[in-house]
Write an enzyme that holds these catalytic residues in place. Structure first.
Site, PDB file in Angstrom:
ATOM      1  CB  SER A  65      -0.882   0.155   0.959  1.00  0.00           C
ATOM      2  OG  SER A  65      -1.193  -1.508   1.535  1.00  0.00           O
TER       3      SER A  65
HETATM    4  N1  SAH Z   1      -0.517  -5.385   3.903  1.00  0.00           N
HETATM    5  C1  SAH Z   1       0.581  -5.499   3.236  1.00  0.00           C
HETATM    6  C2  SAH Z   1      -0.229  -5.664   1.780  1.00  0.00           C
HETATM    7  C3  SAH Z   1      -1.319  -6.401   1.889  1.00  0.00           C
HETATM    8  S1  SAH Z   1      -1.971  -6.739  -0.017  1.00  0.00           S
HETATM    9  C4  SAH Z   1       1.636  -4.813   2.560  1.00  0.00           C
HETATM   10  O1  SAH Z   1       1.637  -4.638   3.705  1.00  0.00           O
HETATM   11  O2  SAH Z   1       1.970  -5.110   1.776  1.00  0.00           O
HETATM   12  C5  SAH Z   1      -3.150  -7.768   0.541  1.00  0.00           C
HETATM   13  C6  SAH Z   1      -2.896  -8.267   1.149  1.00  0.00           C
HETATM   14  O3  SAH Z   1      -4.051  -9.743   1.230  1.00  0.00           O
HETATM   15  C7  SAH Z   1      -2.875 -10.106  -0.373  1.00  0.00           C
HETATM   16  O4  SAH Z   1      -1.532 -10.270  -0.235  1.00  0.00           O
HETATM   17  C8  SAH Z   1      -3.770 -11.020   0.157  1.00  0.00           C
HETATM   18  O5  SAH Z   1      -3.221 -12.292  -0.839  1.00  0.00           O
HETATM   19  C9  SAH Z   1      -4.124 -11.033   1.275  1.00  0.00           C
HETATM   20  N2  SAH Z   1      -5.329 -11.320   1.314  1.00  0.00           N
HETATM   21  C10 SAH Z   1      -6.020 -11.194   1.171  1.00  0.00           C
HETATM   22  N3  SAH Z   1      -7.611 -11.832   1.417  1.00  0.00           N
HETATM   23  C11 SAH Z   1      -7.232 -12.580   2.552  1.00  0.00           C
HETATM   24  C12 SAH Z   1      -7.405 -13.795   3.411  1.00  0.00           C
HETATM   25  N4  SAH Z   1      -8.806 -14.327   3.889  1.00  0.00           N
HETATM   26  N5  SAH Z   1      -6.437 -13.867   4.148  1.00  0.00           N
HETATM   27  C13 SAH Z   1      -5.901 -13.018   4.894  1.00  0.00           C
HETATM   28  N6  SAH Z   1      -5.161 -13.013   3.410  1.00  0.00           N
HETATM   29  C14 SAH Z   1      -5.697 -12.486   2.380  1.00  0.00           C
END
Ligand code: SAH
Length: 224
Positions: A65
């Site tokens: 992000s």
């Molecule tokens: N916090 C991260 C960015 C998140 S992007 C950072 O600092 O880089 C969102 C992430 O959520 C992705 O990697 C995606 O695979 C994950 N995601 C989506 N649904 C999810 C779920 N139900 N449980 C765990 N992770 C999930």
């Protein structure tokens, strides 16, 4: 994070221009952002863009992000050192690393095993040892270490998953992007006396939260 860090200057400028100038003032959040080497959490060919005011692709169709949004969400959790924190959506591990700088214990859940493996590597390279990355569906939380004083969802949720509200401690805060697949509002829930109050902040745009209490996986497979 050593004197030899070639990005230290850029990182300090990021904090001043993108974060502090826009009103984030929690000293712990600002200090964490000054110390965590964001360039170690993006693919090598994008390192030179790591301190720009934008999200970046991290592989697997996922993104790290925008630093400002990361800062705002972290500040909204109102953390103190002894808090236990759960993050849903490890992605690159950058957000988890910041949380790990601010509190003693962080659990971060990622649904994609290869993304989780990279997050673990990134955290290790950055010298963060108090964050555990778990592969699983974060919409169901992680009851093994509940309750949590802070829960952060970093993927777009159709609503706040009920298990996460249940795993929130008394006085606990939960921050999540809630809305549709294109645009969401930042929402903060606070649990007090068993009651949950909700406040809405500005619009954001996250990749979808896919899981039992999130969006259906099938829909996105069809689009890819
Ligand atoms: N916090 C991260 C960015 C998140 S992007 C950072 O600092 O880089 C969102 C992430 O959520 C992705 O990697 C995606 O695979 C994950 N995601 C989506 N649904 C999810 C779920 N139900 N449980 C765990 N992770 C999930």
């Amino acid at each position: 994070m050593t004197d030899a860090d070639p990005y230290m200057q850029e990182r300090h400028e990021m904090v001043e221009r993108q974060i502090r100038a826009r009103g984030v003032s929690d000293p712990e959040v600002l200090e964490a952002m000054r110390t965590v080497p964001r360039h170690l959490f993006v693919p090598p060919d994008l390192q030179r863009l790591a301190y720009q005011d934008r999200p970046l692709p991290i592989g697997g169709g996922q993104t790290i992000s925008q630093p400002y949004i990361v800062a705002v969400m972290t500040e909204l959790l109102e953390l103190k050192r002894s808090d236990r924190v759960l993050e849903v959506g490890s992605g690159s591990g950058y957000q988890a690393a910041l949380l790990g700088r601010i509190v003693d214990r962080v659990v971060s859940i990622e649904r994609l095993p290869e993304v989780a493996a990279q997050a673990r590597k990134n955290l290790q390279r950055a010298g963060i040892a108090n964050v555990t990355v778990i592969v699983g569906d974060g919409t169901q939380g992680y009851p093994e270490e509940a309750p949590y004083d802070g829960i952060m969802i970093t993927a777009a949720a159709p609503g706040v998953p009920e298990p996460l509200i249940e795993q929130l401690a008394e006085g606990g805060r939960l921050v999540a992007p809630v809305g549709n697949r294109d645009v969401q509002d930042l929402v903060r829930l606070i649990k007090r006396g068993g009651e949950v109050t909700s406040t809405t902040f500005g619009g954001v745009c996250f990749v979808p939260l896919i899981g039992r209490h999130g969006w259906r996986e099938r829909f996105y497979d069809d689009l890819l």
